[in-house]
Scaffold this motif. Structure first.
Motif, mmCIF file in Angstrom:
data_model
loop_
_atom_site.group_PDB
_atom_site.id
_atom_site.type_symbol
_atom_site.label_atom_id
_atom_site.label_comp_id
_atom_site.label_asym_id
_atom_site.label_seq_id
_atom_site.Cartn_x
_atom_site.Cartn_y
_atom_site.Cartn_z
ATOM 1 N N LEU A 25 0.840 -1.196 0.000
ATOM 2 C CA LEU A 25 0.000 0.000 0.000
ATOM 3 C C LEU A 25 0.882 1.256 0.000
ATOM 4 O O LEU A 25 1.696 1.431 0.905
ATOM 5 N N PRO A 26 0.738 2.102 -1.013
ATOM 6 C CA PRO A 26 1.631 3.268 -1.070
ATOM 7 C C PRO A 26 1.211 4.385 -0.129
ATOM 8 O O PRO A 26 0.587 5.357 -0.532
ATOM 9 N N SER A 27 1.539 4.236 1.146
ATOM 10 C CA SER A 27 1.196 5.275 2.108
ATOM 11 C C SER A 27 2.364 5.547 3.055
ATOM 12 O O SER A 27 2.189 6.090 4.136
ATOM 13 N N GLY A 28 3.559 5.142 2.652
ATOM 14 C CA GLY A 28 4.750 5.436 3.448
ATOM 15 C C GLY A 28 4.979 4.520 4.633
ATOM 16 O O GLY A 28 5.794 4.805 5.500
ATOM 17 N N GLY A 29 4.276 3.400 4.680
ATOM 18 C CA GLY A 29 4.355 2.507 5.838
ATOM 19 C C GLY A 29 5.631 1.693 5.963
ATOM 20 O O GLY A 29 5.895 1.107 7.021
ATOM 21 N N HIS A 30 6.438 1.696 4.903
ATOM 22 C CA HIS A 30 7.607 0.814 4.937
ATOM 23 C C HIS A 30 8.721 1.296 5.865
ATOM 24 O O HIS A 30 9.739 0.644 5.993
ATOM 25 N N VAL A 31 8.509 2.436 6.520
ATOM 26 C CA VAL A 31 9.539 2.917 7.445
ATOM 27 C C VAL A 31 9.318 2.419 8.877
ATOM 28 O O VAL A 31 10.090 2.713 9.769
ATOM 29 N N PHE A 236 14.841 1.516 10.118
ATOM 30 C CA PHE A 236 13.437 1.880 10.307
ATOM 31 C C PHE A 236 13.318 3.045 11.274
ATOM 32 O O PHE A 236 14.132 3.176 12.184
ATOM 33 N N GLU B 81 13.902 10.023 6.062
ATOM 34 C CA GLU B 81 14.543 8.716 6.144
ATOM 35 C C GLU B 81 13.789 7.730 5.293
ATOM 36 O O GLU B 81 12.576 7.601 5.396
ATOM 37 N N THR B 82 14.516 7.042 4.441
ATOM 38 C CA THR B 82 13.868 6.120 3.527
ATOM 39 C C THR B 82 13.969 4.689 4.018
ATOM 40 O O THR B 82 13.519 3.774 3.354
ATOM 41 N N GLY B 83 14.549 4.509 5.186
ATOM 42 C CA GLY B 83 14.630 3.178 5.742
ATOM 43 C C GLY B 83 15.365 2.233 4.825
ATOM 44 O O GLY B 83 16.306 2.607 4.125
ATOM 45 N N ALA B 84 14.907 1.007 4.805
ATOM 46 C CA ALA B 84 15.611 -0.018 4.058
ATOM 47 C C ALA B 84 15.311 0.055 2.565
ATOM 48 O O ALA B 84 15.844 -0.722 1.790
ATOM 49 N N ASP B 92 8.106 3.729 -6.095
ATOM 50 C CA ASP B 92 6.784 3.083 -6.001
ATOM 51 C C ASP B 92 5.925 3.618 -4.846
ATOM 52 O O ASP B 92 4.712 3.532 -4.905
ATOM 53 N N ASP B 93 6.541 4.117 -3.782
ATOM 54 C CA ASP B 93 5.733 4.738 -2.731
ATOM 55 C C ASP B 93 6.379 6.065 -2.350
ATOM 56 O O ASP B 93 7.202 6.129 -1.454
ATOM 57 N N THR B 95 5.085 8.643 -1.019
ATOM 58 C CA THR B 95 4.296 9.390 -0.030
ATOM 59 C C THR B 95 5.137 10.329 0.835
ATOM 60 O O THR B 95 4.842 11.516 0.941
ATOM 61 N N ALA B 96 6.180 9.786 1.465
ATOM 62 C CA ALA B 96 6.969 10.594 2.405
ATOM 63 C C ALA B 96 7.629 11.770 1.694
ATOM 64 O O ALA B 96 7.677 12.887 2.225
#
Lengths: 238, 250
Positions: A25-31, A236, B81-84, B92-93, B95-96
């Motif tokens: 889901l593209p909402s920035g959750g991957h951090v 993270f 911060e883009t994390g990993a 692809d995302d 948002t930030a």
């Protein structure tokens, strides 16, 4: 490039639920690692990850799920009564009740950023949704989840499972980056974690009052997240 | 507590040509992306209102470098911060990065250009046109003279390819003219710039390129292009040792 699609209306509630649970889901959750990286960096052993996830589920995740459920219920009620005043009050009271149960400022900060990202996506998907317009500019993620659930007609129990799953799945995905092992084991952890709070789902889903949101804080976990915000060399945010 | 405002981000967004030009800077680690941004700021901060967003994997080191370079008000340089997943955050995302761009444009309105530096990744990482209006891909001579020939989406189709650190060429045994010629060929004539921060002429050319793109953006004539996930390439096989067919992956 494709022409801009215009409306996301008409999606089945279950489909919306699946989309919200999708890590793509593209909402920035991957951090977010759901606090797992802070824990591992603070020295928690790899052999304690399972226990960590179980504790996380019945503390932070159920608090988030409870807040989401209260928001969902309140916004649906307000929609029936067309009482804008009371929904604004409910949003404020629920945010406060959630914040009081999430003592780490860093944890609240990341929840607010994730909430803002999710709201940004949701308002693009459903630009005419009155429910979403009532939220502030940076509501916490559980509040946005509750509002999206209200808009998409997601059942309360589905919402609670969704919040718990989302939190556990983020930790499991992070585990595969931070300390990779058999990916199947990580998925077992997710299912086991969700199953461990299954007996709480109905009760949390039925909550209507902000003051009843579960308040079992995990102080050590919050402290790790707080400390993590001041470290470098992290993958993270939390 | 968050305020209960009623404006939605989607609603607040102005038309692209009426907001700042969002210019992405991508390229492998260590090729001089931050240094290039510092050069752009030095060359243009008197005449343009600039903002910078840095994407770092581990730290806010790039933002700190740029702040310490003293080329721009430190408040106008924001790290995310883009994390990993540094490539996810620019492709692809986004948002930030989009939220950061909207924030900095609102806080310092009106801005002319927002420079967005990618987290140093590899040759395949490029920006989504949903995030940036135009992008520069940065290589350096120290990476080897053959890199430009090898290609990739950024090398092949970014709006501008910069071959950086040309002052180092004699020390690393690279023929800059050949490298630029290879790059120009790989790019089918798209813009290539040999740059060294110590060569004023090259910095001036970079400055002029930014102004030209900005003018096109404001006129509504600039259309953001996606360099694509992969550049067109060929597969050699036994029957066609020089390459059987040229294609691109959708």
């Amino acid at each position: 490039m494709l022409q801009s699609p215009t409306s996301a209306a008409g999606a089945a509630a279950q489909t919306v639920g699946l989309m919200l649970a999708d890590s793509r889901l593209p909402s920035g959750g991957h951090v977010s690692s759901s606090g797992l990286e802070p824990a591992l960096m603070a020295g928690m052993g790899r052999d304690q990850v399972e226990e960590y996830m179980l504790v996380r589920a019945r503390t932070a995740a159920l608090t988030d799920a409870g807040a989401a459920a209260v928001i969902r219920h309140g916004l649906l009620e307000a929609g029936q009564n067309e009482s804008g005043q009371s929904s604004a009050e409910l949003l404020t009271r629920t945010e406060r009740a959630w914040a009081a149960r999430t003592p780490s400022r860093a944890a609240r900060q990341i929840a607010s950023e994730l909430g803002r990202g999710l709201l940004r996506l949701a308002t693009s998907l459903w630009p005419d949704a009155a429910i979403l317009r009532q939220l502030g500019t940076a509501p916490s993620r559980p509040v946005v989840m509750g509002a999206v659930a209200a808009h998409a007609q997601l059942e309360a129990e589905e919402l609670v499972r969704l919040v718990v799953y989302d939190d556990a799945a983020a930790a499991a995905a992070a585990l595969l980056k931070l300390d990779p092992g058999d990916p199947a084991e990580a998925m077992i952890l997710v299912l086991q974690t969700c199953a461990s709070v299954e007996d709480r789902v109905a009760g949390v889903a039925a909550l209507t009052e902000p003051s009843d949101i579960p308040s079992s804080a995990a102080v050590q976990m919050e402290d790790w997240i707080e400390h993590h915000a001041h470290t470098t060399r992290r993958l993270f945010r939390a | 507590m968050p305020e209960t405002a009623t404006t939605s981000p989607a609603e607040a967004a102005p038309a692209a040509k009426d907001r700042a030009l969002r210019l992405g800077i991508a390229g492998p680690v260590g090729t001089g992306k931050s240094s290039l941004i510092a050069s752009v700021c030095r060359a243009l901060s008197e005449e343009l209102r600039l903002g910078v967003i840095t994407n770092d994997i581990y730290t806010d080191e790039d933002a700190r470098f740029l702040r310490s370079a003293g080329v721009l008000d430190p408040e106008r340089i924001r790290p995310i911060e883009t994390g990993a997943c540094p490539h996810t955050a620019i492709r692809d995302d986004v948002t930030a990065n989009l939220m950061a761009a909207e924030d900095i444009e609102r806080d310092f309105a009106p801005l002319d250009v927002v420079l967005i530096e990618s987290g140093g990744d590899n040759l395949t990482a490029t920006f989504s046109p949903a995030l940036v209006d135009a992008q520069i891909f940065v290589l350096d001579v120290a990476g080897g003279g053959d890199v430009a020939r090898k290609g990739g989406p950024g090398i092949g189709r970014a709006d501008l390819l910069v071959v950086n650190k040309t002052d180092l060429a004699p020390h690393v045994g690279v023929d800059v003219e050949q490298m630029v010629a290879d790059a120009t060929e790989a790019r089918e004539g798209r813009a290539v710039l040999a740059l060294s921060r110590t060569d004023e002429g090259s910095v001036s050319a970079l400055r002029q390129w930014v102004l030209t793109v900005l003018a096109a953006h404001r006129a509504g004539e600039h259309i953001p292009q996606d360099p694509g996930p992969m550049a067109p390439h060929f597969h050699a096989d036994e029957d066609h040792p020089d390459g059987g067919y040229v294609h691109s992956h959708a």
